[in-house]
Write an enzyme that holds these catalytic residues in place. Structure first.
Site, PDB file in Angstrom:
ATOM      1  N   GLY A 194       0.793  -1.217   0.000  1.00 44.14           N
ATOM      2  CA  GLY A 194       0.000   0.000   0.000  1.00 44.14           C
ATOM      3  C   GLY A 194       0.828   1.271   0.000  1.00 44.14           C
ATOM      4  O   GLY A 194       2.059   1.231  -0.096  1.00 44.14           O
TER       5      GLY A 194
ATOM      6  N   ARG B 138      -2.459  -8.845  -2.267  1.00 47.98           N
ATOM      7  CA  ARG B 138      -2.207  -8.744  -3.708  1.00 47.98           C
ATOM      8  C   ARG B 138      -0.818  -9.303  -4.001  1.00 47.98           C
ATOM      9  O   ARG B 138       0.117  -9.025  -3.252  1.00 47.98           O
ATOM     10  CB  ARG B 138      -2.236  -7.280  -4.161  1.00 47.98           C
ATOM     11  CG  ARG B 138      -3.593  -6.634  -4.039  1.00 47.98           C
ATOM     12  CD  ARG B 138      -3.542  -5.193  -4.495  1.00 47.98           C
ATOM     13  NE  ARG B 138      -2.843  -4.325  -3.569  1.00 47.98           N
ATOM     14  CZ  ARG B 138      -2.074  -3.295  -3.905  1.00 47.98           C
ATOM     15  NH1 ARG B 138      -1.867  -3.011  -5.164  1.00 47.98           N
ATOM     16  NH2 ARG B 138      -1.503  -2.551  -2.982  1.00 47.98           N
TER      17      ARG B 138
ATOM     18  N   TYR C 272     -14.946   3.277   8.686  1.00 46.07           N
ATOM     19  CA  TYR C 272     -13.484   3.217   8.852  1.00 46.07           C
ATOM     20  C   TYR C 272     -13.085   3.779  10.217  1.00 46.07           C
ATOM     21  O   TYR C 272     -12.321   3.159  10.963  1.00 46.07           O
ATOM     22  CB  TYR C 272     -12.848   4.022   7.721  1.00 46.07           C
ATOM     23  CG  TYR C 272     -11.366   4.281   7.831  1.00 46.07           C
ATOM     24  CD1 TYR C 272     -10.439   3.267   7.627  1.00 46.07           C
ATOM     25  CD2 TYR C 272     -10.893   5.563   8.095  1.00 46.07           C
ATOM     26  CE1 TYR C 272      -9.074   3.523   7.698  1.00 46.07           C
ATOM     27  CE2 TYR C 272      -9.536   5.828   8.164  1.00 46.07           C
ATOM     28  CZ  TYR C 272      -8.629   4.800   7.962  1.00 46.07           C
ATOM     29  OH  TYR C 272      -7.287   5.068   8.027  1.00 46.07           O
TER      30      TYR C 272
ATOM     31  N   ILE D 137      -1.564  11.201   4.577  1.00 48.18           N
ATOM     32  CA  ILE D 137      -0.128  11.039   4.287  1.00 48.18           C
ATOM     33  C   ILE D 137       0.133  11.360   2.814  1.00 48.18           C
ATOM     34  O   ILE D 137      -0.570  10.856   1.926  1.00 48.18           O
ATOM     35  CB  ILE D 137       0.334   9.616   4.627  1.00 48.18           C
ATOM     36  CG1 ILE D 137       0.098   9.350   6.121  1.00 48.18           C
ATOM     37  CG2 ILE D 137       1.802   9.422   4.268  1.00 48.18           C
ATOM     38  CD1 ILE D 137       0.371   7.917   6.557  1.00 48.18           C
TER      39      ILE D 137
HETATM   40  P1  NAD Z   1      -3.478   1.275   1.275  1.00 45.93           P
HETATM   41  O1  NAD Z   1      -4.920   1.043   0.984  1.00 45.93           O
HETATM   42  O2  NAD Z   1      -2.664   2.032   0.311  1.00 45.93           O
HETATM   43  O3  NAD Z   1      -2.770  -0.128   1.520  1.00 45.93           O
HETATM   44  C1  NAD Z   1      -3.359  -1.173   2.238  1.00 45.93           C
HETATM   45  C2  NAD Z   1      -2.742  -2.462   1.758  1.00 45.93           C
HETATM   46  O4  NAD Z   1      -3.356  -3.535   2.487  1.00 45.93           O
HETATM   47  C3  NAD Z   1      -2.992  -2.731   0.278  1.00 45.93           C
HETATM   48  O5  NAD Z   1      -1.778  -3.023  -0.382  1.00 45.93           O
HETATM   49  C4  NAD Z   1      -3.938  -3.925   0.269  1.00 45.93           C
HETATM   50  O6  NAD Z   1      -3.729  -4.799  -0.827  1.00 45.93           O
HETATM   51  C5  NAD Z   1      -3.579  -4.591   1.599  1.00 45.93           C
HETATM   52  N1  NAD Z   1      -4.657  -5.435   2.113  1.00 45.93           N
HETATM   53  C6  NAD Z   1      -5.994  -5.189   2.084  1.00 45.93           C
HETATM   54  N2  NAD Z   1      -6.657  -6.219   2.619  1.00 45.93           N
HETATM   55  C7  NAD Z   1      -5.721  -7.126   3.012  1.00 45.93           C
HETATM   56  C8  NAD Z   1      -5.787  -8.403   3.613  1.00 45.93           C
HETATM   57  N3  NAD Z   1      -6.972  -8.979   3.916  1.00 45.93           N
HETATM   58  N4  NAD Z   1      -4.639  -9.066   3.878  1.00 45.93           N
HETATM   59  C9  NAD Z   1      -3.444  -8.515   3.548  1.00 45.93           C
HETATM   60  N5  NAD Z   1      -3.319  -7.310   2.950  1.00 45.93           N
HETATM   61  C10 NAD Z   1      -4.451  -6.624   2.689  1.00 45.93           C
HETATM   62  O7  NAD Z   1      -3.403   1.928   2.727  1.00 45.93           O
HETATM   63  P2  NAD Z   1      -2.248   2.901   3.281  1.00 45.93           P
HETATM   64  O8  NAD Z   1      -2.592   4.256   2.861  1.00 45.93           O
HETATM   65  O9  NAD Z   1      -0.922   2.337   2.979  1.00 45.93           O
HETATM   66  O10 NAD Z   1      -2.562   2.816   4.839  1.00 45.93           O
HETATM   67  C11 NAD Z   1      -1.852   1.927   5.696  1.00 45.93           C
HETATM   68  C12 NAD Z   1      -2.476   2.009   7.080  1.00 45.93           C
HETATM   69  O11 NAD Z   1      -2.363   3.361   7.569  1.00 45.93           O
HETATM   70  C13 NAD Z   1      -3.974   1.669   7.096  1.00 45.93           C
HETATM   71  O12 NAD Z   1      -4.268   0.936   8.270  1.00 45.93           O
HETATM   72  C14 NAD Z   1      -4.642   3.012   7.146  1.00 45.93           C
HETATM   73  O13 NAD Z   1      -5.878   2.939   7.815  1.00 45.93           O
HETATM   74  C15 NAD Z   1      -3.638   3.845   7.928  1.00 45.93           C
HETATM   75  N6  NAD Z   1      -3.752   5.280   7.598  1.00 45.93           N
HETATM   76  C16 NAD Z   1      -3.331   5.734   6.377  1.00 45.93           C
HETATM   77  C17 NAD Z   1      -3.462   7.091   6.072  1.00 45.93           C
HETATM   78  C18 NAD Z   1      -3.023   7.642   4.735  1.00 45.93           C
HETATM   79  O14 NAD Z   1      -3.157   8.847   4.504  1.00 45.93           O
HETATM   80  N7  NAD Z   1      -2.473   6.814   3.844  1.00 45.93           N
HETATM   81  C19 NAD Z   1      -3.992   7.971   7.028  1.00 45.93           C
HETATM   82  C20 NAD Z   1      -4.432   7.465   8.249  1.00 45.93           C
HETATM   83  C21 NAD Z   1      -4.276   6.109   8.534  1.00 45.93           C
END
Ligand code: NAD
Length: 318
Positions: free
Chosen positions: A11, A36, A139, A169
């Site tokens: 991700g 994935r 969420y 982020i």
């Molecule tokens: P993202 O959606 O880009 O990545 C999530 C990853 O998890 C993806 O690659 C997806 O394939 C994988 N995934 C989904 N279901 C899965 C499963 N069942 N088993 C294994 N992998 C699985 O999310 P991100 O932006 O990288 O966020 C990472 C974490 O940080 C999350 O928990 C999110 O809630 C938290 N977060 C992110 C932000 C942001 O701005 N990116 C802000 C606040 C919190």
């Protein structure tokens, strides 16, 4: 010795964090995993659906994992389209991480929470650590529940689980994953390609954000801090900067003078309106020395220059 498993490594955050962990702790000591199939990570990747308890247990025991970064989740905007599935995936994956950790020798866990834990009844400006948590999205509800389960596993089983409430982020390395703050990444991709950007939020919508390098450093500093300095076992407020789409567009125009933005708010406006405008992260600053390094203009400089380079090398994503 650390043996780390990153779940959701493909991700937006995971693809950058995993590389940093591999640099820091040794490539062979950090396993990337995702539902994935992914290339990269120098081949140190395992396909894993974290809703599968037995699959997760096998990876942890086969590789002697003692630390997990659990990043997999369905994010705020995507989650509103499939609320019940989002609850199932976000909670099931986390329960599996908690239980496998408790039963199979994982002593330390990182769990990312979010500013989405706050709702309309929290102060909008400088939202304090202890503000009420009444989120408006599934969420956010899953993150509030996750924070409380983290605290429960710490109190009841002594699991050293640590957490940050990430703001939006922003990074050039990876595409965003379906959140309400995604506009702040997408906008750069359009700007450096000399394309106009149609923003899904109103121009004045102020939200808390953080540059990727700060978010990664905060994560590692939190995980490296002495246990005695960790006083919050739900999740720490974390701040980088706050800005609106109009302010971001003005900063980008410094690099791309012809850049044009228009505004067509959609369902994400309502989510954004329920979130804080800025975050008070003084508890993290006092507790384990958190200090952000990037403000809006410093972030814009890097985002614009790095993405220009990427597109010159025929990158295509947005
Ligand atoms: P993202 O959606 O880009 O990545 C999530 C990853 O998890 C993806 O690659 C997806 O394939 C994988 N995934 C989904 N279901 C899965 C499963 N069942 N088993 C294994 N992998 C699985 O999310 P991100 O932006 O990288 O966020 C990472 C974490 O940080 C999350 O928990 C999110 O809630 C938290 N977060 C992110 C932000 C942001 O701005 N990116 C802000 C606040 C919190």
């Amino acid at each position: 010795m650390k043996k780390i498993l990153v779940i959701g490594a493909g991700g937006q955050v995971g693809s950058v964090l995993t590389g940093e962990l591999q640099t820091r702790y040794g490539f062979e000591n950090v396993i990337a995993s995702d539902v994935r199939p992914l290339s990269g990570f120098g081949g140190n990747f395992i396909g894993l659906d974290a809703t599968d308890f037995e699959g997760l247990k096998r990876v942890v025991t086969d590789h002697g994992i003692n630390e997990i970064y659990h990043l997999a989740a369905i994010l705020s905007a995507s989650g509103e389209k499939f609320p019940l599935d989002t609850w199932d995936i976000n909670m099931k994956t986390f329960f599996n991480v908690l239980e496998v950790s408790r039963l199979h020798g994982v002593s330390k866990v990182f769990y990312p929470s979010s500013i989405a834990v706050f709702g309309q009844n929290a102060p909008k400006v400088d939202t304090p650590q202890s503000a009420p948590l009444c989120p408006t999205t599934v969420y956010g509800i899953s993150k509030v529940a996750g924070e409380n389960w983290a605290s429960y596993y710490h109190q009841k089983y002594g699991l050293d689980i640590r957490s940050l409430r990430y703001p939006g982020i922003i990074g050039y390395q990876s595409p965003p994953g379906g959140g309400t703050t995604d506009y702040a990444v997408d906008i750069f991709h359009k700007a450096v390609q000399n394309k106009p950007y149609e923003c899904f939020l109103e121009p004045s919508t102020m939200l808390p954000m953080i540059y990727m390098d700060d978010a990664i450093r905060a994560t590692i500093e939190l995980m490296e801090a002495p246990a005695a300095s960790i006083t919050v076992r739900t999740s720490y407020n974390l701040a980088g900067m706050s800005f609106s789409p109009a302010q971001l567009a003005a900063s980008i125009k410094g690099h791309c003078p012809g850049f044009e933005i228009s505004y067509t708010p959609d369902f994400r406006q309502e989510i954004a309106d329920s979130w804080p405008m800025s975050i008070d992260d003084s508890v993290a600053r006092k507790g384990w020395g958190w200090q952000p390094a990037y403000n809006l203009d410093a972030m814009t400089d890097i985002m614009a220059s790095q993405l220009k380079l990427k597109y010159e090398n025929h990158y295509s994503v947005v």
